[in-house]
Design an enzyme around this catalytic site. Structure first.
Site: not given
Ligand SMILES: NC(=O)c1ccc[n+]([C@@H]2O[C@H](COP(=O)([O-])OP(=O)(O)OC[C@H]3O[C@@H](n4cnc5c(N)ncnc54)[C@H](O)[C@@H]3O)[C@@H](O)[C@H]2O)c1
Length: 254
Positions: A145, A158
């Site tokens: 990401s 995350y």
């Protein structure tokens, strides 16, 4: 017009978390390129396979948190298609996470995120390893990401899990090289998948920022990311391993 050859003909691909979003778009692209495709997910996999309406698609409930589920899934894929050539580690806990300042994050939430996003990837790689090594051919594509490059508030668990994916990609590439198993990574920016669009906290807080930080001023689609994943699954990337491509409209220059 000249017809393009199907570039994944004869290959079998497992895409985790493929019932929706980027995973589904990847499965759809792989099917169009002639691959046998396994839609591996904990929910929605049957419906996704039905939407694809192709004989070379297999829906399997595979929970990447569970050794037995993964082992049973791998056995079923081998029984059905006879090989495992491509693994896309796409499943993750992401949009459902509410932004929470790091001091308030619970250890249990860290464990929950790591169990899917990091250990799930390890578990899947370990499960396909003997088959790819034996065949002396394999492609593993991981999903990171852009937040792992740029940081973002409220998502430490995350973001740490996606940072681990960048590091794991490099390290796995070194372990697999002798057996011609290539390991690469695609790092999306904010992408308009169903789960993102449904998450008010993301649309309200991050969408504008994501657009303004890009060179290409438009929303990213799941297909934009699937195209980069396809490159790493295809013969065109035969001399590329341990790399990360940011498929984010020119937001992170990596
Ligand atoms: N969409 C974005 O903006 C974006 C941005 C950066 C990175 N990513 C990454 O791209 C990937 C796909 O993103 P998305 O938006 O399509 O995600 P999504 O939430 O739409 O899909 C994730 C899929 O994973 C499945 N899944 C969850 N836990 C699982 C488990 N234990 N076992 C098997 N499957 C499981 C879910 O059921 C779902 O189908 C993820 O790794 C995500 O972190 C997405």
């Amino acid at each position: 017009m000249e017809l393009k050859a199907k570039r994944l003909e004869g290959r079998t691909a497992i895409v985790t978390g493929a019932a929706y979003g980027i995973g589904y778009a990847t499965a759809e692209r792989f099917v169009a390129e002639g691959a046998n495709v396994v839609i591996a997910d904990i929910k929605g996999q049957e419906e996704a396979a039905e939407r694809l309406r192709r004989p070379n698609v297999l829906a399997l409930q595979i929970d990447v948190r569970d050794d037995d589920s993964v082992a049973a899934g791998i056995a079923r894929v081998l029984e059905h298609f006879g090989s495992i050539d491509i693994l896309v580690n796409n499943a993750a806990i992401s949009a459902e996470l509410r932004p929470t300042r790091f001091e308030d994050q619970l250890i249990n939430d860290w464990r929950r995120v790591y169990d899917v996003n990091v250990i799930g990837v390890f578990r899947m790689c370990r499960a396909v390893s003997p088959h790819m090594r034996r065949a002396k051919w394999g492609r593993i594509v991981n999903l990171a990401s852009g937040t792992a490059f740029k940081g973002a508030p409220g998502m430490l668990h995350y973001i740490a899990s996606k940072g681990a994916i960048l590091a794991m990609t490099r390290s796995l590439a070194t372990e697999f090289g002798d057996d011609n198993v290539l390991v690469n990574c695609v790092s999306p920016g904010l992408t308009m998948t169903e789960s993102v669009v449904a998450a008010d906290h993301i649309m309200e807080n991050f969408q504008e920022f994501a657009m303004s930080s890009r060179v290409l001023k438009r929303s990213a689609t799941a297909e934009d990311v699937a195209n980069a994943i396809f490159f790493f699954a295809s013969a065109d990337s035969a001399f590329v391993t341990g790399q990360t491509v940011t498929a984010d409209g020119g937001s992170v220059f990596h």
